[in-house]
Design a protein around this motif. Structure first.
Motif, short mmCIF file in Angstrom:
data_model
loop_
_atom_site.label_atom_id
_atom_site.label_comp_id
_atom_site.label_asym_id
_atom_site.label_seq_id
_atom_site.Cartn_x
_atom_site.Cartn_y
_atom_site.Cartn_z
N GLY A 78 19.92 65.62 62.72
CA GLY A 78 19.91 64.35 62.03
C GLY A 78 19.56 63.67 60.84
O GLY A 78 19.48 64.32 59.51
N THR A 79 20.76 62.72 60.43
CA THR A 79 20.23 62.73 58.85
C THR A 79 19.66 61.16 58.82
O THR A 79 19.10 60.83 58.00
CB THR A 79 21.95 61.84 58.74
OG1 THR A 79 22.18 60.50 59.19
CG2 THR A 79 23.17 63.08 58.51
N SER A 80 18.51 60.79 59.94
CA SER A 80 17.68 59.40 60.03
C SER A 80 16.62 59.91 59.39
O SER A 80 16.18 60.94 59.43
CB SER A 80 17.38 59.09 61.74
OG SER A 80 16.87 57.81 61.14
N PRO A 81 16.26 58.90 58.74
CA PRO A 81 15.15 59.50 57.99
C PRO A 81 13.70 59.20 58.99
O PRO A 81 13.04 59.38 58.39
CB PRO A 81 14.78 57.89 56.72
CG PRO A 81 15.45 56.58 57.42
CD PRO A 81 17.13 57.14 58.27
N LYS A 82 14.43 58.26 59.78
CA LYS A 82 13.30 58.54 60.90
C LYS A 82 12.17 59.85 61.51
O LYS A 82 13.24 60.80 61.21
CB LYS A 82 13.75 57.82 62.18
CG LYS A 82 13.54 56.40 62.29
CD LYS A 82 13.95 55.71 63.32
CE LYS A 82 14.70 54.65 63.89
NZ LYS A 82 15.10 53.88 64.51
N ARG A 83 11.51 60.35 61.86
CA ARG A 83 11.11 61.97 61.80
C ARG A 83 11.77 61.28 63.46
O ARG A 83 11.60 61.01 64.57
CB ARG A 83 9.31 61.83 62.02
CG ARG A 83 8.72 63.01 62.37
CD ARG A 83 7.56 62.88 63.29
NE ARG A 83 6.68 64.09 63.02
CZ ARG A 83 5.63 64.41 63.87
NH1 ARG A 83 4.78 63.67 63.98
NH2 ARG A 83 5.14 66.01 64.53
N GLY A 84 11.91 63.06 63.55
CA GLY A 84 12.44 63.58 64.99
C GLY A 84 11.98 63.86 66.39
O GLY A 84 10.60 64.50 65.79
N LEU A 85 11.85 63.34 67.90
CA LEU A 85 11.09 63.70 68.44
C LEU A 85 12.14 64.13 69.69
O LEU A 85 12.91 63.95 69.89
CB LEU A 85 10.64 62.51 69.53
CG LEU A 85 10.38 61.99 70.84
CD1 LEU A 85 8.98 63.43 70.73
CD2 LEU A 85 10.28 60.34 70.91
N ALA A 86 11.29 65.18 70.23
CA ALA A 86 12.14 66.94 71.13
C ALA A 86 12.03 65.90 71.87
O ALA A 86 10.51 65.87 72.67
CB ALA A 86 12.73 67.81 70.83
N LEU A 87 12.65 65.83 73.63
CA LEU A 87 12.00 65.40 74.40
C LEU A 87 12.83 66.35 75.52
O LEU A 87 14.03 66.67 75.73
CB LEU A 87 12.16 63.90 75.41
CG LEU A 87 12.06 62.65 74.53
CD1 LEU A 87 12.60 61.50 74.61
CD2 LEU A 87 10.41 62.91 74.44
N PHE A 88 12.07 67.40 76.69
CA PHE A 88 12.76 68.61 77.45
C PHE A 88 11.90 67.93 79.33
O PHE A 88 11.14 67.90 79.09
CB PHE A 88 11.56 69.53 77.11
CG PHE A 88 12.70 69.95 75.22
CD1 PHE A 88 13.77 70.72 75.50
CD2 PHE A 88 12.09 69.32 74.09
CE1 PHE A 88 14.19 71.84 73.89
CE2 PHE A 88 12.08 70.48 73.19
CZ PHE A 88 13.57 70.77 73.66
N ASP A 89 13.03 67.91 80.01
CA ASP A 89 12.78 68.25 80.93
C ASP A 89 12.43 69.68 80.84
O ASP A 89 12.93 70.19 80.07
CB ASP A 89 14.27 67.92 82.45
CG ASP A 89 14.53 68.36 83.56
OD1 ASP A 89 13.48 68.19 84.22
OD2 ASP A 89 15.05 69.35 83.68
N PHE A 90 12.25 70.28 82.18
CA PHE A 90 11.42 70.99 82.40
C PHE A 90 12.05 72.43 82.73
O PHE A 90 13.23 72.85 82.78
CB PHE A 90 9.66 71.49 82.92
CG PHE A 90 9.24 73.20 82.42
CD1 PHE A 90 9.14 73.64 81.40
CD2 PHE A 90 8.37 73.40 83.83
CE1 PHE A 90 8.17 74.81 81.30
CE2 PHE A 90 7.38 74.79 83.74
CZ PHE A 90 8.18 75.24 82.09
N ASP A 91 11.96 72.31 84.98
CA ASP A 91 12.99 72.99 85.56
C ASP A 91 14.19 73.22 85.31
O ASP A 91 14.77 72.13 85.36
CB ASP A 91 12.48 72.78 86.93
CG ASP A 91 11.44 72.61 87.48
OD1 ASP A 91 9.94 73.55 86.37
OD2 ASP A 91 11.00 72.93 88.85
N GLY A 92 14.90 73.95 85.09
CA GLY A 92 16.54 74.06 85.27
C GLY A 92 16.42 73.95 83.47
O GLY A 92 17.98 74.12 83.19
#
Length: 213
Positions: free
Chosen positions: A9-23
């Motif tokens: 991304g191009t946002s100045p905000k820090r990135g956050l990655a949210l992951f489901d787990f199973d599948g």
């Protein structure tokens, strides 16, 4: 699902990655195999009976009720310390054998770009917290188990099953998504509320096929 398909991304905000787990990060469900690792494969017929005891309501309510009944059948009365020990052993099996290479690559892609990492899953706390630790994921939001005053599991979940709207509620309880540029990954309808938090929602596996149809 590949790391190269993710767009920085191009946002100045820090990135956050949210992951489901199973599948999403794994090839398969991890809850039932964990419960069988605790109880033995001979418990499967008992779990099937527990899950089929005529639950009413919509599909989501039936799914949650069936899961609650299986957990009750499997874990009620067991020492929490014993289940935690089983969880630690099982977590290593999951990390060594059940992760999708593409999912692991995505985790590393986000890590390399300095993003916060979180797993948000209906999977169970005794092993998923350890999986998150082994993967270097700082935040793990998942289904928790109720422990009685005697140190034994009651068989009930502590709070709601971490699925559907509960996933978004859990995230918002500890993180303000608007403070981040958010990626979210999921593979079933139970992940829709999680992906709705994201600037970059990504359906994987079955979810990707459904989203494109």
């Amino acid at each position: 699902m590949t790391a190269t398909s993710t767009t920085l991304g191009t946002s100045p905000k820090r990135g956050l990655a949210l992951f489901d787990f199973d599948g999403t990060l794994t090839h398969r469900d991890t809850v039932l195999p964990f419960l069988l690792s605790v109880c033995g494969n001979q418990a499967l017929p008992r779990f099937t009976v527990a899950a089929a005891r005529g639950f009413a309501g919509d599909a989501d309510a039936r799914r949650d009720a069936a899961k609650a009944a299986i957990i009750m059948s499997a874990l009620a009365g067991r020492a929490s310390a014993d289940v935690d020990a089983a969880g630690r052993a099982y977590a290593r099996v999951v990390v060594n054998k059940a992760l999708q290479p593409a999912g692991r690559a995505l985790l590393e892609w986000h890590r390399a770009h300095g993003h916060r990492l979180a797993i948000v899953s209906a999977s169970l706390e005794p092993y998923l917290n350890v999986v998150a630790e082994l993967l270097g994921v700082e935040l793990c939001l998942c289904t928790q188990l109720e422990v009685g005053a005697d140190g034994r599991l009651t068989g009930a979940m502590a709070g709601a099953n971490c699925r559907g709207a509960e996933k978004a509620r859990r995230v918002r309880a500890v993180i303000e998504p608007d403070d981040y540029e958010v990626w979210a990954y999921g593979d079933t309808a139970g992940d829709a509320a999680l992906l709705a938090l994201a600037d970059h929602p990504v359906w994987v596996g079955r979810g990707a096929r459904r989203a494109s149809s």
